[in-house]
Design a protein around this motif. Structure first.
Motif, mmCIF file in Angstrom:
data_model
loop_
_atom_site.group_PDB
_atom_site.id
_atom_site.type_symbol
_atom_site.label_atom_id
_atom_site.label_comp_id
_atom_site.label_asym_id
_atom_site.label_seq_id
_atom_site.Cartn_x
_atom_site.Cartn_y
_atom_site.Cartn_z
ATOM 1 N N LEU A 226 0.879 -1.102 0.053
ATOM 2 C CA LEU A 226 0.036 -0.074 -0.038
ATOM 3 C C LEU A 226 0.875 1.316 0.003
ATOM 4 C CD1 LEU A 226 -2.801 -0.852 2.506
ATOM 5 C CD2 LEU A 226 -2.862 -1.248 0.149
ATOM 6 N N ASN B 86 0.148 1.168 7.814
ATOM 7 C CA ASN B 86 -1.236 0.140 7.922
ATOM 8 C C ASN B 86 -1.529 -0.389 9.318
ATOM 9 O OD1 ASN B 86 0.644 -1.623 8.336
ATOM 10 N ND2 ASN B 86 0.491 -3.043 6.500
ATOM 11 N N LEU C 105 -5.025 -1.450 10.118
ATOM 12 C CA LEU C 105 -5.451 -2.589 9.232
ATOM 13 C C LEU C 105 -4.822 -3.932 9.856
ATOM 14 C CD1 LEU C 105 -4.761 -0.774 5.813
ATOM 15 C CD2 LEU C 105 -7.142 -1.376 7.108
ATOM 16 N N SER D 198 -3.567 -7.578 7.777
ATOM 17 C CA SER D 198 -3.452 -7.830 6.644
ATOM 18 C C SER D 198 -3.723 -9.473 6.501
ATOM 19 C CB SER D 198 -1.880 -7.486 6.107
ATOM 20 O OG SER D 198 -1.219 -8.152 6.965
ATOM 21 N N THR E 55 -6.686 -8.656 0.552
ATOM 22 C CA THR E 55 -7.179 -7.368 1.214
ATOM 23 C C THR E 55 -6.752 -7.442 2.761
ATOM 24 O OG1 THR E 55 -9.667 -6.891 1.584
ATOM 25 C CG2 THR E 55 -9.081 -9.203 1.920
ATOM 26 N N PHE E 56 -7.699 -6.481 3.421
ATOM 27 C CA PHE E 56 -7.341 -6.093 4.698
ATOM 28 C C PHE E 56 -8.525 -6.209 5.418
ATOM 29 C CE2 PHE E 56 -3.518 -4.508 2.660
ATOM 30 C CZ PHE E 56 -2.469 -4.706 3.483
ATOM 31 N N ASN F 37 -10.448 -4.597 9.048
ATOM 32 C CA ASN F 37 -10.041 -3.349 9.955
ATOM 33 C C ASN F 37 -9.915 -3.627 11.362
ATOM 34 O OD1 ASN F 37 -11.944 -2.434 7.529
ATOM 35 N ND2 ASN F 37 -10.652 -0.854 8.254
ATOM 36 N N TYR G 61 -11.386 2.605 12.073
ATOM 37 C CA TYR G 61 -12.061 3.234 11.074
ATOM 38 C C TYR G 61 -12.045 4.668 11.012
ATOM 39 C CZ TYR G 61 -14.523 -1.146 10.443
ATOM 40 O OH TYR G 61 -14.864 -2.370 10.168
ATOM 41 N N LYS H 110 -15.834 -3.390 -1.257
ATOM 42 C CA LYS H 110 -14.912 -2.571 -0.644
ATOM 43 C C LYS H 110 -13.547 -3.505 -0.404
ATOM 44 C CE LYS H 110 -17.546 -1.435 2.490
ATOM 45 N NZ LYS H 110 -17.967 -0.821 3.884
ATOM 46 N N ALA H 111 -13.628 -4.734 -0.181
ATOM 47 C CA ALA H 111 -12.455 -5.571 0.273
ATOM 48 C C ALA H 111 -11.513 -5.529 -1.223
ATOM 49 C CB ALA H 111 -12.946 -7.014 0.383
ATOM 50 N N VAL I 166 -8.902 -1.896 -1.428
ATOM 51 C CA VAL I 166 -8.200 -1.371 -0.457
ATOM 52 C C VAL I 166 -7.040 -0.640 -0.975
ATOM 53 C CG1 VAL I 166 -6.691 -1.980 1.437
ATOM 54 C CG2 VAL I 166 -8.856 -3.132 1.125
ATOM 55 N N SER I 167 -6.524 -1.302 -2.226
ATOM 56 C CA SER I 167 -5.190 -0.811 -2.718
ATOM 57 C C SER I 167 -5.722 0.068 -3.924
ATOM 58 C CB SER I 167 -4.313 -1.863 -3.059
ATOM 59 O OG SER I 167 -4.918 -2.948 -3.892
#
Length: 652
Positions: free
Chosen positions: A87, A91, A94, A96, A103-104, A106, A109, A123-124, A127-128
């Motif tokens: 990324l 993080n 996050l 990983s 993906t990551f 959470n 937030y 949304k997954a 992330v990048s």
């Protein structure tokens, strides 16, 4: 965009730059830039670059989307260690998955930078994904290149290459590509991602006309395993010696994969009708500009699984197809900007024309109750931006209102006040008020699997209010956010989108303090979170901590190498972490497993001139620690892993 075409284009521009840079170096009064990046470090954050010729490090400028200015930084610090990942950002909040590029989950937030309008969702897989605010623009006196390389997991690697040059002081072009292909340690974990970015900036001699823009094309291909099956999960937890090779563990899905693609064109330009010197009384009214911003962005997501799967349920229609969702959003913003003492600074009034399309080409599953394939609409929004500076206070505000009853109807207001006392400390207070539709995939979704078809026409706007405070000082860094959310939209245990009937009340406090003694340092970050209302659907760990103990010094005669050696301890308290659904590429609620565990990483980093070398061992205690480390239910976190890489800058 075809990857071969991208690399051919990059090679052509690089060849052009070599010829162009040679002409620059030969025409600069005979001075050659022989040692443009001989860096010396006085502290972990300062940039102190010795350059020959007439060029200074401050000439190599980087501009954010909000036009904040920084410089190309070739130093080595603990913050660079935190950002040396796919990324390329810290993080800390996050969690990983085991293979980089995946993906990551959470651990916390953030709601300070909400978008004006709803998105496609899934949304997954984003992330990048690089949004408009992630794109950087440049101004450099000589052609400049940055290369990041990092090893993948099992097979593969990460490469992030940037090239930028100024054809003149007023015209800059940059090209960059970030790609990853990593096999992963577990079955069906292959990742193949690509992010191509091209930017340009131009202004006329008197800065009367200015234009900047970018083009992005991004693709994310992932094989999906569905996590370990029941037997393999048990073999992992009991640490069966026959399964030390993780490729022997069976997974739930054997032929599933998904693909997310995005393309965007962004152009922003303005023309100055009245400048300061043209104004009769510049204190009253000056710098009148008209502007236009065009954004056209398309995204698509597809999930493919030729066979059936028990984890996704039944398929009643034998002819049902795998889902492919597409969205196109086009924004045209027209604005008028000026400076005036009556508004204490700069004011911009704007009107935004927006059109959107989201959906599918046809009904994919005839047994579903869906009666429409697409969501379409248009909207007109009005808003304003305001920026003012009063002594040590910087005041900023932005707003956008979209009236009507369409899916884009809503509002956005953000205000912040920053007080800065020289370099001693700064305090920022901010308020965000947002009302917008949930993401499109919660409103309409199709699949060949019966349980994954829905059409929600009655979902209300998600209303978010975030009050934040931030302190940056030489003594302590900290932030505090209090967030309230109405109509919070989530995916329940049955993988169905729902809206929470009550209000979410979320408190997040984060502090950072580094202690230094001699050549040693201890960097500490602690985050406390509390969900006083809505914890049944909004879940976060109560505490997250990261503590890094490291040693910094120059090695060898003449101090040619700066080294940074240390270990990082990270821990988060147990909580019911969200489950990952590969069909939806979303995280869903689950009530069967709590996850919380510590990790210890060891790193050895070094800097030689403009090159930063990174060597890292992830999760060093995994070989003898309890096998309770998971990124999500059924998805183990990574085992003992050795990685290395570098970041290398050229200033031609």
């Amino acid at each position: 965009m075809n990857k071969r075409l991208i690399f051919t284009f990059l090679f052509f521009i690089f060849s052009l730059s070599i010829t162009y840079s040679q002409r620059i170096l030969q025409s600069t009064n005979g001075n050659s830039f022989q040692d443009i990046g001989n860096d010396t470090i006085r502290n972990s954050e300062a940039i102190n670059v010795k350059l020959s010729g007439k060029t200074k490090y401050t000439d190599y400028k980087v501009f954010s989307h909000k036009r904040d200015t920084t410089y190309i930084d070739t130093t080595l610090s603990i913050k660079k260690e935190y950002k040396f990942n796919f990324l390329r950002r810290d993080n800390f909040e996050l969690l990983s998955f085991h293979n980089q590029g995946q993906t990551f989950n959470n651990l916390g937030y953030t709601f300070e930078d909400l978008s004006f309008f709803p998105d496609i969702g899934f949304k997954a897989k984003q992330v990048s994904y690089l949004g408009i605010e992630d794109i950087k623009y440049y101004e450099v006196p000589t052609p400049t290149t940055e290369i990041l390389y990092r090893t993948g997991l099992e097979q593969g690697q990460v490469l992030d290459a940037l090239f930028t040059l100024n054809f003149s002081k007023r015209l800059n072009v940059s090209l960059s590509y970030k790609g990853i292909r990593s096999l992963g340690a577990y079955r069906r974990s292959l990742v193949s991602n690509g992010n191509f970015r091209g930017t340009f900036t131009y202004r006329t001699k008197e800065n009367q006309y200015e234009i900047r823009g970018h083009l992005t094309t991004q693709d994310f291909f992932h094989q999906e395993s569905g996590g370990l099956d029941a037997n393999s999960l048990n073999n992992f937890i009991i640490d069966d010696e026959n399964f030390q090779n993780r490729g022997r563990l069976d997974v739930n899905l054997t032929d599933a994969e998904n693909q997310f693609d995005g393309n965007r064109i962004y152009i922003e330009h303005s023309y100055k009708l009245i400048s300061s010197k043209d104004s009769i009384n510049k204190k009253d009214f000056s710098n009148l500009k008209i502007g236009h911003v065009l954004t056209n962005e398309s995204k698509s997501y597809s999930f493919t699984q030729p066979s059936s799967s028990a984890i996704f349920g039944t398929t009643s229609d034998a002819k049902a197809r795998n889902n492919t969702a597409k969205s196109i959003i086009t924004n045209n913003e027209f604005n008028l900007e000026f400076n005036s003492k009556y508004v204490l600074g700069k004011f911009k009034a704007k009107t935004v024309l927006t059109s959107y399309t989201y959906g599918y080409d046809s009904i994919l599953n005839s047994s579903s109750k869906i009666n429409k394939t697409q969501l379409k609409g248009n909207a007109i929004s009005i808003g304003a931006d305001w920026n003012a500076k009063i002594k040590n206070f910087q005041l900023n505000a932005t707003s956008l209102l979209t009236p009507g009853n369409s899916r884009l109807s809503g509002s956005f207001i953000k205000g912040e006040a920053v007080y800065k006392k020289d370099s001693v400390f700064s305090i920022k207070g901010s308020l965000v008020l947002s009302s917008k539709s949930p993401n499109f995939n919660t409103l309409l979704h199709q699949s060949k699997f019966d349980d994954y078809n829905w059409q929600n026409d009655v979902f209300s706007n998600v209303n978010t209010r975030d009050l934040g405070f931030d302190l940056q000082s030489k003594w302590l860094n900290g932030s505090l956010n209090l967030t309230n959310i109405d109509n919070y939209t989530y995916f329940d245990e049955n993988n169905t989108p729902q809206q929470f009937a009550n209000q979410i009340v979320y408190l997040k406090a984060r502090v950072n303090k580094e202690f230094k003694y001699w050549k040693l340092a201890l960097d500490n970050t602690l985050m406390y979170q509390n969900v006083s209302s809505g914890s049944s659907v909004f879940r976060v760990p109560e505490l997250v901590t990261r503590n890094t103990f490291y040693y910094t010094d120059y090695w060898f005669k003449g101090k040619p190498m700066l080294v940074n050696i240390g270990t990082t301890f990270k821990y988060f308290t147990k909580y019911k972490v969200n489950a990952y659904n590969p069909l939806l590429s979303e995280f869903t609620l689950q009530n069967t497993q709590e996850i919380g565990f510590p990790t210890i990483d060891v790193f050895f980093n070094a800097q030689v001139r403009r090159t930063r070398l990174y060597f890292k061992i992830d999760n060093v205690t995994s070989s003898f620690s309890k096998k309770n480390y998971f990124s999500s239910p059924n998805y183990p976190y990574r085992d003992f892993t050795i990685r290395f890489g570098l970041v290398w800058n050229w200033f031609i």
